[in-house]
Design a protein around this motif. Sequence first.
Motif, PDB file in Angstrom:
ATOM      1  N   ASP A 474       1.248 -27.429   5.041  1.00  0.00           N
ATOM      2  CA  ASP A 474      -0.097 -26.855   5.097  1.00  0.00           C
ATOM      3  C   ASP A 474      -0.839 -27.214   6.378  1.00  0.00           C
ATOM      4  OD1 ASP A 474       0.363 -25.829   2.607  1.00  0.00           O
ATOM      5  OD2 ASP A 474      -0.912 -27.249   1.530  1.00  0.00           O
ATOM      6  N   VAL A 475      -0.243 -28.077   7.186  1.00  0.00           N
ATOM      7  CA  VAL A 475      -0.942 -28.607   8.365  1.00  0.00           C
ATOM      8  C   VAL A 475      -0.409 -27.946   9.632  1.00  0.00           C
ATOM      9  CG1 VAL A 475      -1.500 -30.669   9.701  1.00  0.00           C
ATOM     10  CG2 VAL A 475      -1.323 -30.809   7.193  1.00  0.00           C
ATOM     11  N   PHE A 476      -1.342 -27.440  10.462  1.00  0.00           N
ATOM     12  CA  PHE A 476      -0.981 -26.834  11.743  1.00  0.00           C
ATOM     13  C   PHE A 476      -1.266 -27.777  12.908  1.00  0.00           C
ATOM     14  CE2 PHE A 476      -1.646 -23.633  15.210  1.00  0.00           C
ATOM     15  CZ  PHE A 476      -0.359 -23.115  15.197  1.00  0.00           C
ATOM     16  N   ARG A 477      -2.341 -28.568  12.793  1.00  0.00           N
ATOM     17  CA  ARG A 477      -2.675 -29.528  13.839  1.00  0.00           C
ATOM     18  C   ARG A 477      -3.403 -30.713  13.208  1.00  0.00           C
ATOM     19  NH1 ARG A 477      -4.652 -26.787  19.426  1.00  0.00           N
ATOM     20  NH2 ARG A 477      -3.175 -28.276  20.273  1.00  0.00           N
ATOM     21  N   TRP A 478      -3.559 -31.773  13.991  1.00  0.00           N
ATOM     22  CA  TRP A 478      -4.318 -32.949  13.593  1.00  0.00           C
ATOM     23  C   TRP A 478      -5.409 -33.204  14.631  1.00  0.00           C
ATOM     24  CZ3 TRP A 478      -2.227 -34.537   9.041  1.00  0.00           C
ATOM     25  CH2 TRP A 478      -0.861 -34.331   8.829  1.00  0.00           C
ATOM     26  N   VAL A 479      -6.546 -33.693  14.174  1.00  0.00           N
ATOM     27  CA  VAL A 479      -7.588 -34.139  15.102  1.00  0.00           C
ATOM     28  C   VAL A 479      -7.862 -35.610  14.821  1.00  0.00           C
ATOM     29  CG1 VAL A 479      -9.890 -33.777  16.064  1.00  0.00           C
ATOM     30  CG2 VAL A 479      -8.625 -31.835  15.080  1.00  0.00           C
ATOM     31  N   THR A 519      -8.457 -35.844  10.766  1.00  0.00           N
ATOM     32  CA  THR A 519      -8.500 -34.668   9.907  1.00  0.00           C
ATOM     33  C   THR A 519      -7.214 -33.866  10.074  1.00  0.00           C
ATOM     34  OG1 THR A 519      -9.597 -33.299  11.579  1.00  0.00           O
ATOM     35  CG2 THR A 519     -11.014 -34.464  10.016  1.00  0.00           C
ATOM     36  N   ALA A 520      -6.810 -33.229   8.985  1.00  0.00           N
ATOM     37  CA  ALA A 520      -5.726 -32.245   9.023  1.00  0.00           C
ATOM     38  C   ALA A 520      -6.352 -30.866   9.198  1.00  0.00           C
ATOM     39  CB  ALA A 520      -4.918 -32.302   7.731  1.00  0.00           C
TER      40      ALA A 520
END
Length: 536
Positions: A474-479, A519-520
């Motif tokens: 479900d995750v495309f990037r992380w901040v 955050t995801a």
Amino acid sequence: MIRTSSHKNYFLILAIIGMFMVSCKSTKPVSKSTEQNSKEMPASEEPAENIPAEQEGPEKDLDNFNTPPLDVTEFRAAWIATVANINWPSKPGLSTEKQKEEALKLLEILEKQNFNAVILQVRPQADALYDSELEPWSYYLTGKSGKAPQPYYDPLEFWIEEAHKRGMELHVWLNPYRAHHTTAKEIGERSIVKTHPELTLELKNGMWWMDPGNKKVQDHSAAVVMDIVKRYDIDGVHFDDYFYPYASYNGKKDFPDEKSWQKYLNSGGKLSKGDWRRQNVNNFVERIADEIKAEKSYVKFGISPFGIWRPGFPKGISGMDQYEELYADAKLWLNKGWIDYFTPQLYWPTKQIGQSFPVLLGWWESENVAGRHLWPGINLALEDKEEHKGEIASQILISRGILQKNAGTVHWNIGPLINNQDLAKSLVTGPYKNGSIVPPSPWLDSESPAKPEWNAQHSDDKIIINWSHDKPDDVFRWVIYYQYEDENWDYKILNSNSRELEVSNTNSQGKKINKVGITAVDRTGNQSSFKAINVR
């Protein structure tokens, strides 16, 4: 709907502010550690075995924010044109290896420039730069219409996989009605011009065009779009400004659709020819929007029409009337909210009064009554002329001022980022110095992903942050957000396959790191809930 003059004055003021901000080289407060944002935080030279064992997780929960401390969203996309081999591949008939090499080079340039989306032309003339049973392989790919690349590979699959690896969305760009472009030389045996001549019309400049008033054309082009949506892991579908052709393509003569026009009249149709043509285009745009959402609700639909709706809208604007020449009622599509992002081609310099960039963008924003994304298209080639140096950075900053919390820009095209090093440097050291994530589209998906689980290992001069997620797909990037004592928050964006970041325990001013949060981000831009943890 057109807003009152007070709103127009407001947008003009914002534009002036945007131009002022360019001279100041900044649009918002920047933390003192910004110089480290675009690269890995300095790592300790201490041997790994000397780092203390992992702690029992975060020490103290100071705050629990629903919203992250910084807005890090902005759409940054580049068109990659394949027609006439403008951008990729550099010429027809290259080997598979060379095509991949060139594609990776383009993606690496965009990644280094902190872009987050690619708009790749995959159907320039009723052909395919992907494996299709509906249309032939493109001449621009292999040098012969209908010939597959050798050794075989699917270029679209390759582009999608490599773009996603780099945290970039991949939007497929299709020309819905162009059947043959003169730069493609011969008309292939599987071209729609030969297989269904009743659907195509020859223009005076040698191009062939499908008839938008023919229902079989509408059905075929819709089938091509939906074939891609169903089979490929794309993030968006994109049309440009080519609906009915520009008048110059047919020697300023009327589009030769008399047969379908007479069929409409014979069926009892009452509209004028212009309104009938606009209805054909409007119905097709709405149909594509509905069909995409029925199949994959998260796939965005965007259109980049000619930048002027009609001369005189707003006052003082002059130029081609797309409403009457291309039969494109682009304002209607924006008003109705049929499209998810609207990218008017505002390819003129700011000071060109009759086609002023800030005036046109402010007017289009006033028409965005459905609250969709409005991300202008800008012309990077403007900076080829000395008098326009700095224009692109100015337009990006003006866009931020007018569009506020839903900013974004689409760049025509990737070529100048390669050939104009001064331009590339001005962006990556200026408005694109730090990364960004694509803004969310709440009308498509408003559900945030779950928060990641994370912990930290400490040493004298660094913190190693590790994280995991219950649903990694479900995750495309992380901040990763971080704050040094007495400093503003800062951040770093990582791609989905990352699970670790090393952050310096002290910054260049000797301030110790104070708080961290992660955050995801899902593929539609939603971020998970934010929690700041004291890591001192």
